[in-house]
Design a protein around this motif. Structure first.
Motif, PDB file in Angstrom:
ATOM      1  N   TRP A 175       0.835  -1.212   0.000  1.00 58.22           N
ATOM      2  CA  TRP A 175       0.000   0.000   0.000  1.00 58.22           C
ATOM      3  C   TRP A 175       0.870   1.262   0.000  1.00 58.22           C
ATOM      4  O   TRP A 175       0.580   2.227  -0.699  1.00 58.22           O
ATOM      5  N   GLU A 176       1.939   1.222   0.788  1.00 56.77           N
ATOM      6  CA  GLU A 176       2.786   2.407   0.917  1.00 56.77           C
ATOM      7  C   GLU A 176       3.624   2.669  -0.330  1.00 56.77           C
ATOM      8  O   GLU A 176       3.795   3.824  -0.730  1.00 56.77           O
ATOM      9  N   TYR A 177       4.138   1.620  -0.957  1.00 56.54           N
ATOM     10  CA  TYR A 177       5.128   1.826  -2.005  1.00 56.54           C
ATOM     11  C   TYR A 177       4.642   1.630  -3.444  1.00 56.54           C
ATOM     12  O   TYR A 177       5.282   2.122  -4.366  1.00 56.54           O
ATOM     13  N   LEU A 178       3.559   0.911  -3.645  1.00 55.82           N
ATOM     14  CA  LEU A 178       3.070   0.749  -5.013  1.00 55.82           C
ATOM     15  C   LEU A 178       2.105   1.876  -5.332  1.00 55.82           C
ATOM     16  O   LEU A 178       1.136   2.096  -4.605  1.00 55.82           O
ATOM     17  N   PRO A 179       2.348   2.601  -6.412  1.00 54.10           N
ATOM     18  CA  PRO A 179       1.508   3.751  -6.731  1.00 54.10           C
ATOM     19  C   PRO A 179       0.142   3.344  -7.293  1.00 54.10           C
ATOM     20  O   PRO A 179      -0.012   2.250  -7.855  1.00 54.10           O
ATOM     21  N   ASP A 180      -0.814   4.233  -7.121  1.00 54.96           N
ATOM     22  CA  ASP A 180      -2.117   4.149  -7.776  1.00 54.96           C
ATOM     23  C   ASP A 180      -2.914   2.901  -7.397  1.00 54.96           C
ATOM     24  O   ASP A 180      -3.491   2.236  -8.249  1.00 54.96           O
ATOM     25  N   LEU A 181      -2.936   2.588  -6.100  1.00 52.13           N
ATOM     26  CA  LEU A 181      -3.766   1.491  -5.606  1.00 52.13           C
ATOM     27  C   LEU A 181      -4.922   2.057  -4.803  1.00 52.13           C
ATOM     28  O   LEU A 181      -4.783   3.085  -4.141  1.00 52.13           O
ATOM     29  N   ASN A 182      -6.055   1.367  -4.809  1.00 51.11           N
ATOM     30  CA  ASN A 182      -7.117   1.696  -3.867  1.00 51.11           C
ATOM     31  C   ASN A 182      -7.419   0.519  -2.948  1.00 51.11           C
ATOM     32  O   ASN A 182      -8.270   0.622  -2.069  1.00 51.11           O
ATOM     33  N   TRP A 183      -6.697  -0.588  -3.129  1.00 45.86           N
ATOM     34  CA  TRP A 183      -6.837  -1.735  -2.227  1.00 45.86           C
ATOM     35  C   TRP A 183      -5.633  -2.637  -2.399  1.00 45.86           C
ATOM     36  O   TRP A 183      -5.171  -2.878  -3.520  1.00 45.86           O
ATOM     37  N   ALA A 184      -5.095  -3.137  -1.296  1.00 45.23           N
ATOM     38  CA  ALA A 184      -3.981  -4.091  -1.323  1.00 45.23           C
ATOM     39  C   ALA A 184      -4.152  -5.028  -0.146  1.00 45.23           C
ATOM     40  O   ALA A 184      -4.245  -4.583   0.996  1.00 45.23           O
ATOM     41  N   GLY A 185      -4.212  -6.320  -0.429  1.00 41.98           N
ATOM     42  CA  GLY A 185      -4.364  -7.241   0.682  1.00 41.98           C
ATOM     43  C   GLY A 185      -4.429  -8.688   0.269  1.00 41.98           C
ATOM     44  O   GLY A 185      -4.015  -9.062  -0.833  1.00 41.98           O
ATOM     45  N   PHE A 186      -4.965  -9.481   1.180  1.00 45.64           N
ATOM     46  CA  PHE A 186      -4.967 -10.930   1.054  1.00 45.64           C
ATOM     47  C   PHE A 186      -6.365 -11.500   1.239  1.00 45.64           C
ATOM     48  O   PHE A 186      -7.171 -10.975   2.017  1.00 45.64           O
ATOM     49  N   TYR A 187      -6.605 -12.584   0.533  1.00 51.20           N
ATOM     50  CA  TYR A 187      -7.707 -13.487   0.820  1.00 51.20           C
ATOM     51  C   TYR A 187      -7.078 -14.845   1.091  1.00 51.20           C
ATOM     52  O   TYR A 187      -6.205 -15.304   0.357  1.00 51.20           O
ATOM     53  N   ARG A 188      -7.505 -15.488   2.189  1.00 45.25           N
ATOM     54  CA  ARG A 188      -6.967 -16.781   2.611  1.00 45.25           C
ATOM     55  C   ARG A 188      -7.903 -17.894   2.179  1.00 45.25           C
ATOM     56  O   ARG A 188      -9.122 -17.744   2.266  1.00 45.25           O
ATOM     57  N   THR A 189      -7.341 -19.010   1.749  1.00 46.33           N
ATOM     58  CA  THR A 189      -8.143 -20.161   1.371  1.00 46.33           C
ATOM     59  C   THR A 189      -8.560 -20.906   2.633  1.00 46.33           C
ATOM     60  O   THR A 189      -7.712 -21.378   3.390  1.00 46.33           O
ATOM     61  N   ILE A 190      -9.868 -20.979   2.827  1.00 44.56           N
ATOM     62  CA  ILE A 190     -10.426 -21.735   3.951  1.00 44.56           C
ATOM     63  C   ILE A 190     -11.571 -22.570   3.390  1.00 44.56           C
ATOM     64  O   ILE A 190     -12.595 -22.022   2.970  1.00 44.56           O
ATOM     65  N   ARG A 198      -0.829 -26.384  -3.335  1.00 44.60           N
ATOM     66  CA  ARG A 198      -2.201 -25.864  -3.236  1.00 44.60           C
ATOM     67  C   ARG A 198      -2.174 -24.361  -2.955  1.00 44.60           C
ATOM     68  O   ARG A 198      -1.211 -23.834  -2.388  1.00 44.60           O
ATOM     69  N   VAL A 199      -3.247 -23.693  -3.366  1.00 45.02           N
ATOM     70  CA  VAL A 199      -3.361 -22.254  -3.133  1.00 45.02           C
ATOM     71  C   VAL A 199      -3.778 -22.037  -1.682  1.00 45.02           C
ATOM     72  O   VAL A 199      -4.839 -22.499  -1.250  1.00 45.02           O
ATOM     73  N   ILE A 200      -2.923 -21.345  -0.930  1.00 49.99           N
ATOM     74  CA  ILE A 200      -3.232 -21.076   0.476  1.00 49.99           C
ATOM     75  C   ILE A 200      -3.793 -19.671   0.675  1.00 49.99           C
ATOM     76  O   ILE A 200      -4.408 -19.390   1.696  1.00 49.99           O
ATOM     77  N   ALA A 201      -3.552 -18.798  -0.306  1.00 50.62           N
ATOM     78  CA  ALA A 201      -4.029 -17.413  -0.221  1.00 50.62           C
ATOM     79  C   ALA A 201      -3.818 -16.772  -1.585  1.00 50.62           C
ATOM     80  O   ALA A 201      -3.173 -17.360  -2.466  1.00 50.62           O
ATOM     81  N   VAL A 202      -4.377 -15.578  -1.739  1.00 53.88           N
ATOM     82  CA  VAL A 202      -4.084 -14.766  -2.914  1.00 53.88           C
ATOM     83  C   VAL A 202      -3.727 -13.361  -2.453  1.00 53.88           C
ATOM     84  O   VAL A 202      -4.226 -12.882  -1.431  1.00 53.88           O
ATOM     85  N   ILE A 203      -2.832 -12.732  -3.199  1.00 52.59           N
ATOM     86  CA  ILE A 203      -2.543 -11.305  -3.029  1.00 52.59           C
ATOM     87  C   ILE A 203      -3.421 -10.582  -4.034  1.00 52.59           C
ATOM     88  O   ILE A 203      -3.411 -10.907  -5.219  1.00 52.59           O
ATOM     89  N   ASP A 204      -4.177  -9.605  -3.561  1.00 51.45           N
ATOM     90  CA  ASP A 204      -5.120  -8.875  -4.406  1.00 51.45           C
ATOM     91  C   ASP A 204      -4.748  -7.398  -4.401  1.00 51.45           C
ATOM     92  O   ASP A 204      -4.649  -6.785  -3.334  1.00 51.45           O
ATOM     93  N   LEU A 205      -4.523  -6.849  -5.589  1.00 52.15           N
ATOM     94  CA  LEU A 205      -4.251  -5.420  -5.751  1.00 52.15           C
ATOM     95  C   LEU A 205      -5.303  -4.833  -6.676  1.00 52.15           C
ATOM     96  O   LEU A 205      -5.549  -5.381  -7.751  1.00 52.15           O
ATOM     97  N   ASP A 206      -5.918  -3.741  -6.266  1.00 47.40           N
ATOM     98  CA  ASP A 206      -6.920  -3.042  -7.070  1.00 47.40           C
ATOM     99  C   ASP A 206      -6.456  -1.616  -7.326  1.00 47.40           C
ATOM    100  O   ASP A 206      -5.788  -1.006  -6.484  1.00 47.40           O
TER     101      ASP A 206
END
Length: 161
Positions: free
Chosen positions: A44-59, A125-133
């Motif tokens: 969030w701090e270093y990548l320009p032009d984002l409105n969301w940065a985070g994770f979704y965990r596989t459950i 297996r996919v344990i999570a995803v990194i999501d940038l918007d």
């Protein structure tokens, strides 16, 4: 307090420095949530032009919201649905120039116009995803995908709770 030197002269330099910062702050830390939270903050701090940065965990058979920066987000996403669910179902990076052209897009924030979702794999297996918007159409490109994929590879054993 953490202070990182992050260059933005070029995308490869930016992602190299961001990867180093994430490595420095997550190395040796066994708590997956703490590592996801600090990674989201650095992105969030270093990548320009984002409105969301985070994770979704596989459950189970869905993705569940993890640490993030930005507006409140969708809490649960079925595997195979939307950009994040597609990344989880296919184990493949999703680089979407126009989210409104993506079949089945889930709009958590109407301001988002482009999206980059990178799966994190552990043990095949996919344990999570990194999501940038981003609010900018076509904000992400192959260099962004490669940079975030390197982050995902490094985090595979650091966010596996």
């Amino acid at each position: 307090m953490y202070a990182f030197e992050v260059a933005s002269d070029s995308k490869p330099d930016l992602y190299s420095d961001v990867l180093s910062a994430i490595d420095a702050i997550t190395a040796g830390e066994p708590d997956a949530v703490a590592n996801m939270a600090n990674t989201a903050a650095i992105l969030w701090e270093y990548l320009p032009d984002l409105n969301w940065a985070g994770f979704y965990r596989t459950i189970g058979d869905e993705l569940v919201l993890g640490p993030f920066m930005g507006k409140a987000a969708c809490i649960r996403i079925p595997i195979g649905k939307g950009v994040c669910g597609t990344a989880a179902a296919t184990s493949a990076t999703q680089l979407v120039e126009d989210v409104y052209a993506f079949p089945g897009h889930i709009a958590c924030d109407a301001a988002s116009r482009s999206e980059l979702v990178v799966p994190i794999l552990a043990g095949g297996r996919v344990i999570a995803v990194i999501d940038l918007d981003s609010p900018t159409p076509a904000r992400f490109d192959a260099e962004d995908a490669a940079g975030v994929e390197a982050i995902a590879r490094m985090l595979s054993d650091r966010v596996n709770a």
